[in-house]
Design an enzyme around this catalytic site. Structure first.
Site, PDB file in Angstrom:
ATOM      1  N   LYS A 162     -50.286 -19.310  30.808  1.00  0.00           N
ATOM      2  CA  LYS A 162     -50.602 -19.702  32.191  1.00  0.00           C
ATOM      3  C   LYS A 162     -50.729 -18.442  33.042  1.00  0.00           C
ATOM      4  CE  LYS A 162     -48.494 -20.286  35.983  1.00  0.00           C
ATOM      5  NZ  LYS A 162     -49.494 -19.943  37.013  1.00  0.00           N
ATOM      6  N   GLU A 194     -40.320  -9.387  32.220  1.00  0.00           N
ATOM      7  CA  GLU A 194     -40.581  -8.126  32.910  1.00  0.00           C
ATOM      8  C   GLU A 194     -40.641  -8.455  34.399  1.00  0.00           C
ATOM      9  OE1 GLU A 194     -43.893  -5.645  31.673  1.00  0.00           O
ATOM     10  OE2 GLU A 194     -43.540  -4.363  33.389  1.00  0.00           O
ATOM     11  N   CYS A 205     -45.423  -2.972  39.282  1.00  0.00           N
ATOM     12  CA  CYS A 205     -43.980  -3.103  39.039  1.00  0.00           C
ATOM     13  C   CYS A 205     -43.337  -1.737  38.782  1.00  0.00           C
ATOM     14  CB  CYS A 205     -43.695  -4.077  37.918  1.00  0.00           C
ATOM     15  SG  CYS A 205     -44.534  -3.682  36.395  1.00  0.00           S
ATOM     16  N   GLU A 228     -37.656  -4.864  46.478  1.00  0.00           N
ATOM     17  CA  GLU A 228     -39.028  -4.609  46.037  1.00  0.00           C
ATOM     18  C   GLU A 228     -39.990  -5.050  47.137  1.00  0.00           C
ATOM     19  OE1 GLU A 228     -41.320  -4.937  41.919  1.00  0.00           O
ATOM     20  OE2 GLU A 228     -40.928  -6.901  42.757  1.00  0.00           O
TER      21      GLU A 228
HETATM   22  O1  TXE Z   1     -44.415 -13.986  41.838  1.00  0.00           O
HETATM   23  P1  TXE Z   1     -43.991 -15.146  40.872  1.00  0.00           P
HETATM   24  P2  TXE Z   1     -45.176 -14.052  43.243  1.00  0.00           P
HETATM   25  C1  TXE Z   1     -42.886  -9.544  42.541  1.00  0.00           C
HETATM   26  C2  TXE Z   1     -43.354  -8.830  43.790  1.00  0.00           C
HETATM   27  C3  TXE Z   1     -43.959  -9.919  44.594  1.00  0.00           C
HETATM   28  C4  TXE Z   1     -43.036 -11.057  44.276  1.00  0.00           C
HETATM   29  C5  TXE Z   1     -43.566 -12.435  44.498  1.00  0.00           C
HETATM   30  O2  TXE Z   1     -42.238  -8.309  44.462  1.00  0.00           O
HETATM   31  O3  TXE Z   1     -43.957  -9.646  45.967  1.00  0.00           O
HETATM   32  O4  TXE Z   1     -42.756 -10.892  42.904  1.00  0.00           O
HETATM   33  O5  TXE Z   1     -44.799 -12.617  43.817  1.00  0.00           O
HETATM   34  C6  TXE Z   1     -45.544 -18.162  37.927  1.00  0.00           C
HETATM   35  N1  TXE Z   1     -41.722 -21.308  36.601  1.00  0.00           N
HETATM   36  N2  TXE Z   1     -43.821  -9.457  41.436  1.00  0.00           N
HETATM   37  O6  TXE Z   1     -44.593 -15.085  44.124  1.00  0.00           O
HETATM   38  O7  TXE Z   1     -43.746 -16.400  41.614  1.00  0.00           O
HETATM   39  C7  TXE Z   1     -46.690 -17.887  38.860  1.00  0.00           C
HETATM   40  O8  TXE Z   1     -47.585 -18.987  38.886  1.00  0.00           O
HETATM   41  C8  TXE Z   1     -42.537 -20.583  35.832  1.00  0.00           C
HETATM   42  C9  TXE Z   1     -43.535  -8.449  40.456  1.00  0.00           C
HETATM   43  O9  TXE Z   1     -46.625 -14.153  42.978  1.00  0.00           O
HETATM   44  O10 TXE Z   1     -42.902 -14.613  40.033  1.00  0.00           O
HETATM   45  C10 TXE Z   1     -47.275 -16.642  38.246  1.00  0.00           C
HETATM   46  O11 TXE Z   1     -48.079 -16.987  37.116  1.00  0.00           O
HETATM   47  N3  TXE Z   1     -43.514 -19.795  36.323  1.00  0.00           N
HETATM   48  C11 TXE Z   1     -44.379  -8.553  39.264  1.00  0.00           C
HETATM   49  C12 TXE Z   1     -46.035 -15.889  37.787  1.00  0.00           C
HETATM   50  O12 TXE Z   1     -45.003 -16.873  37.693  1.00  0.00           O
HETATM   51  C13 TXE Z   1     -43.641 -19.728  37.656  1.00  0.00           C
HETATM   52  C14 TXE Z   1     -45.705  -9.140  39.356  1.00  0.00           C
HETATM   53  C15 TXE Z   1     -45.548 -14.796  38.741  1.00  0.00           C
HETATM   54  O13 TXE Z   1     -45.316 -15.368  40.015  1.00  0.00           O
HETATM   55  C16 TXE Z   1     -42.788 -20.450  38.516  1.00  0.00           C
HETATM   56  C17 TXE Z   1     -45.827 -10.156  40.365  1.00  0.00           C
HETATM   57  C18 TXE Z   1     -41.793 -21.271  37.925  1.00  0.00           C
HETATM   58  N4  TXE Z   1     -40.945 -22.015  38.654  1.00  0.00           N
HETATM   59  C19 TXE Z   1     -44.909 -10.255  41.376  1.00  0.00           C
HETATM   60  N5  TXE Z   1     -43.130 -20.172  39.790  1.00  0.00           N
HETATM   61  C20 TXE Z   1     -44.254  -7.529  38.187  1.00  0.00           C
HETATM   62  N6  TXE Z   1     -43.094  -7.413  37.541  1.00  0.00           N
HETATM   63  O14 TXE Z   1     -45.232  -6.851  37.869  1.00  0.00           O
HETATM   64  C21 TXE Z   1     -44.156 -19.284  39.736  1.00  0.00           C
HETATM   65  N7  TXE Z   1     -44.475 -19.029  38.444  1.00  0.00           N
END
Ligand code: TXE
Length: 499
Positions: A188, A263, A297, A395
């Site tokens: 996904k 990660e 990240c 972050e």
């Molecule tokens: O991340 P989410 P978001 C950090 C960064 C950013 C913050 C929020 O600080 O500002 O996260 O970003 C899926 N069960 N990073 O809200 O929600 C979602 O659809 C399972 C760091 O976009 O973590 C997407 O595919 N999955 C980072 C993925 O999780 C779920 C990269 C990431 O989204 C879910 C991105 C759930 N309940 C953001 N809810 C890095 N480490 O590189 C959402 N998702």
């Protein structure tokens, strides 16, 4: 002569996608859809299906059958490698298309998208080799009557949840390794950036990947992502995203104790000593904070600098920062594009405001950038930052950097380690003893000495502390998706238990 790729144009209408299960496209049908608005241009560029829990159940069933009948795991690694090598060719043949979609959906500069797509092809090639390297062990020291085998088996069906910051590249850091191990996948992508993952499914199918081995369901995290992390018939889930959602994945995975790879976030220090090549360090520090508009990240977000050169270095960084080109990501000269969404843009601007209010001194940037359309933030530098400020601990995920001075090597290490995260750290000094000592003591999964955000698929990636579990890429990234089995083989007559 100007040999650069011409400035690509915006699409007249959004490109609509179905999703990809069992080796074929599935039409959106009656499902709800979601338009993706280009964060740099404020126009819809793609449309995806909002899949449901029932779609996840079906995709998992397909992936389970494909795993159990060994259509993929039963093949020789050489044959799996051949598919991955053809997939790399398939990526290269579609660089323009993939890079444009990546830029339209993420807002990242087109030159960077092209680099990431081409880099991704190289990762599939590396993983093809890694597939053939995977092996177990023998124990030939158990006495003449016993031989021990330790074999590695694919872990099974893997649920793969990816974020929006590097949709195609992060996918490439996982998919070919999972496939090299012999697993099947239900993926996904982020709802903001699904299109290149869907095209990757098509590329893999055309490369000869058997149907059902790589399946993509699109939609929202709370529904589709959650259904994957909870699913009782998924053996392992690999999640890349926020620490908060990662924590939810840990809770959801408890139902069947599926293995998790995580990660998560980072708050990565750039540690600059007085004896560094300061010009080089300043350039690296700026690259690290601005790369992908700071939505990286492993991007540097704390500038931990030796006090004796703090003033000089601040001036050097400020002067160089003024030359960074922020703007339309479709312009091949742009270095910093848009923030991913208006909400995220507002969050980053909120952190900048928070830094001001907390008493940090704003040195550069500090507000919106770019045209009236789109979501852009000026690269922003704060000085006089203390370790208790939110901008020094949380972050931000934007092009925002705070200077924290230190006096001694010990203090630099203590500051570097004084956060919940442990994803990456960069160390700038020409003193090798000092560099290696700090590298050893900094609690982070990826470290760089006199360089930053660089490297290839040979090396593992992943975090310490609340930055995650497990490692991706390298031979480690294949092993991560395997189970270990031991086997004792008795040679000759077994000593009877009943006399
Ligand atoms: O991340 P989410 P978001 C950090 C960064 C950013 C913050 C929020 O600080 O500002 O996260 O970003 C899926 N069960 N990073 O809200 O929600 C979602 O659809 C399972 C760091 O976009 O973590 C997407 O595919 N999955 C980072 C993925 O999780 C779920 C990269 C990431 O989204 C879910 C991105 C759930 N309940 C953001 N809810 C890095 N480490 O590189 C959402 N998702």
């Amino acid at each position: 002569m100007d040999t650069r790729t011409p400035h690509p144009s915006l699409p007249a209408k959004p490109r609509a996608f179905g999703f990809f299960v069992d080796g074929a496209w599935v039409k959106t049908g009656g499902r709800d859809t979601l338009d993706r608005i280009s964060p740099a241009h404020d126009i819809p560029v793609t449309t995806i299906a909002l899949c449901t829990k029932a779609d996840v159940d079906h995709a998992v069933k397909v992936a389970r059958e494909a795993f159990e009948d060994r259509r993929w795991s039963g093949q020789a690694a050489a044959d799996r490698a051949a598919v991955l090598l053809r997939a790399a060719q398939g990526i290269r043949a579609r660089v323009d298309e993939l890079a444009l979609l990546e830029t339209l959906e993420t807002g990242k500069p087109i030159s960077q998208s092209r680099g990431e797509v081409e880099g991704a092809a190289g990762i599939y090639e590396y993983a093809a080799g890694a597939a053939r390297m995977l092996h177990g062990e023998t124990f030939n020291n158990l006495g003449d009557k016993m031989l021990g085998l330790v074999t590695r088996e694919p872990i099974g069906v893997v649920g793969l949840i990816t974020p929006w910051n590097f949709p195609f590249f992060i996918l490439a850091e996982r998919v070919p390794f999972i496939l090299a191990a012999g697993c099947t996948i239900v993926c996904k992508p982020s709802e903001f950036t699904s299109s290149t993952t869907l095209l990757m499914a098509e590329i893999l199918a055309e490369a000869g990947l058997p149907a059902g081995v790589f399946n993509v369901v699109t939609g929202l995290g709370a529904e589709v992502g959650q259904a994957i992390t909870e699913h009782p018939d998924i053996d392992m889930a690999s999640f890349t995203g926020s620490t908060a959602t990662g924590r939810r994945a840990v809770q959801a995975s408890a139902g069947n104790f599926k293995k998790l790879g995580l990660e998560l976030g980072g708050k990565n220090p750039q540690i600059v000593f007085a004896d560094a090549d300061l010009e080089d360090a300043a350039d690296g520090v700026i690259f690290s904070m601005c790369f992908n508009a700071g939505q990286c990240c492993v991007g540097g977000s704390r500038l931990v600098v030796e006090r004796s050169i703090a003033g000089t270095f601040e001036k050097l960084v400020t002067a160089k920062l003024a030359k960074v080109r922020v703007g339309d990501p479709l312009n091949p000269d742009t270095q910093v594009g848009a923030m991913v969404t208006p909400e995220h843009n507002a969050k980053v601007l909120g952190y900048i405001e928070n830094g001001r209010k907390a008493g940090a001194r704003l040195v550069a940037g500090g507000g919106k950038a770019g045209s009236p359309a789109g979501n852009f933030v000026q690269p922003t530098l704060f000085a006089d930052v203390t370790t208790d400020m939110a901008i020094a601990r949380e972050e931000i995920f934007g092009p925002v950097l705070g200077i924290i001075p230190f006096e001694t090597e010990e203090e630099a290490i203590a500051i570097a380690n004084n956060v919940d995260y442990g994803l990456a750290a960069s160390i700038w000094t020409k003193n090798l003893d000092k560099a290696v000592n700090v590298m050893r003591r900094v609690r982070a999964g990826r470290t760089w000495i006199n360089c930053t955000i660089t490297g290839g698929p040979e090396m593992p990636i992943g975090g310490f502390k609340q930055s995650g579990w497990g490692r991706e890429t390298g031979i480690y990234g294949v092993e991560e998706y395997t189970q270990i089995k031991s086997c004792h083989i008795e040679l000759g007559q077994r000593a009877p238990w009943i006399s």
